[in-house]
Design an enzyme around this catalytic site. Structure first.
Site, PDB file in Angstrom:
ATOM      1  CB  CYS A  51      88.316  55.699 -16.662  1.00 39.94           C
ATOM      2  SG  CYS A  51      88.167  53.905 -16.763  1.00 39.94           S
ATOM      3  NE  ARG A 129      85.564  51.096 -13.174  1.00 37.78           N
ATOM      4  CZ  ARG A 129      85.887  51.968 -14.127  1.00 37.78           C
ATOM      5  NH1 ARG A 129      86.902  52.796 -13.927  1.00 37.78           N
ATOM      6  NH2 ARG A 129      85.215  52.028 -15.255  1.00 37.78           N
TER       7      ARG A 129
END
Length: 215
Positions: A51, A129
């Site tokens: 991330c 995601r």
């Protein structure tokens, strides 16, 4: 045990509206989206390695590419606003990259559920995601999903934004692996007269139904 399901917005849908808290203050999506493209993306958690690379990639391109192409960025994870702020500060101090775009603190998972970012087969407590491309009219134009373990491709995200904007501006289609500056596909003829015009044109012709031109 019944598997829990959530909303899954689709291409062509009007973007679900919401009001929320972000790292830059209160935000109402429909107002944020007004007169601008929005790339709305989720990440599983703050202070995680994949991330951090992804958010940094968006941050580095925010002004030079996305804002330059009339596109705002909006992030989200199921973390508190305090966690977000601490993470943004941590990355800025360690790498010099500053996440200036708003990041939604979706601690109650309400926005994640509304936008289909929670997929129980992958995780019931972390958003996958997801990447949503929303045009200035508020319509979802393209959706990407990645699992928790695989980072996104920033080059493809940038290419897709320019591709969607090119399609809208020129009313054409785009071939496999299209890149800005390359030829585009002209819509097939719908009448015999249009076919004759096509055959007499200077288009790059594979056949009457597959013709390319420069723009």
């Amino acid at each position: 045990m019944t598997e829990q399901t959530y909303n899954m917005p689709r291409i062509g849908d009007q973007a679900p509206d919401f009001e929320t808290t972000t790292t830059t203050g209160k935000l109402k999506f429909s107002e944020f989206n007004k007169d601008s493209w929005v790339i709305f993306f989720s990440h599983p958690a703050d202070f995680t390695p994949v991330c951090t690379t992804e958010m940094s990639g968006f941050a580095v391109e925010q002004e030079s590419f996305f804002e330059a192409n009339n596109c705002k960025l909006l992030g989200l994870s199921i973390d508190s606003i305090h966690s977000h702020i601490a993470w943004v500060d941590n990355v800025r101090r360690n790498t010099g990259v500053y996440f200036k775009f708003p990041i939604i603190a979706d601690i109650d998972m309400s926005v994640s559920k509304l936008w289909g970012m929670l997929q129980p087969g992958e995780s019931e407590t972390a958003a996958v995601r997801a990447v949503f491309f929303v045009d200035p009219t508020g319509r979802i134009r393209l959706i990407m999903y990645y699992p928790l373990s695989v980072g996104r491709n920033m080059d493809e995200i940038k290419r897709v934004l320019l591709a969607l904007q090119t399609v809208d501006e020129h009313k054409i289609a785009l071939p496999l692996n299209w890149q800005p500056g390359e030829k585009v596909i002209v819509p097939p003829p719908k009448t015999l007269d249009a076919l004759d015009e096509r055959l007499a044109s200077d288009y790059e012709m594979v056949d009457f139904y597959l013709a390319k031109k420069s723009i």
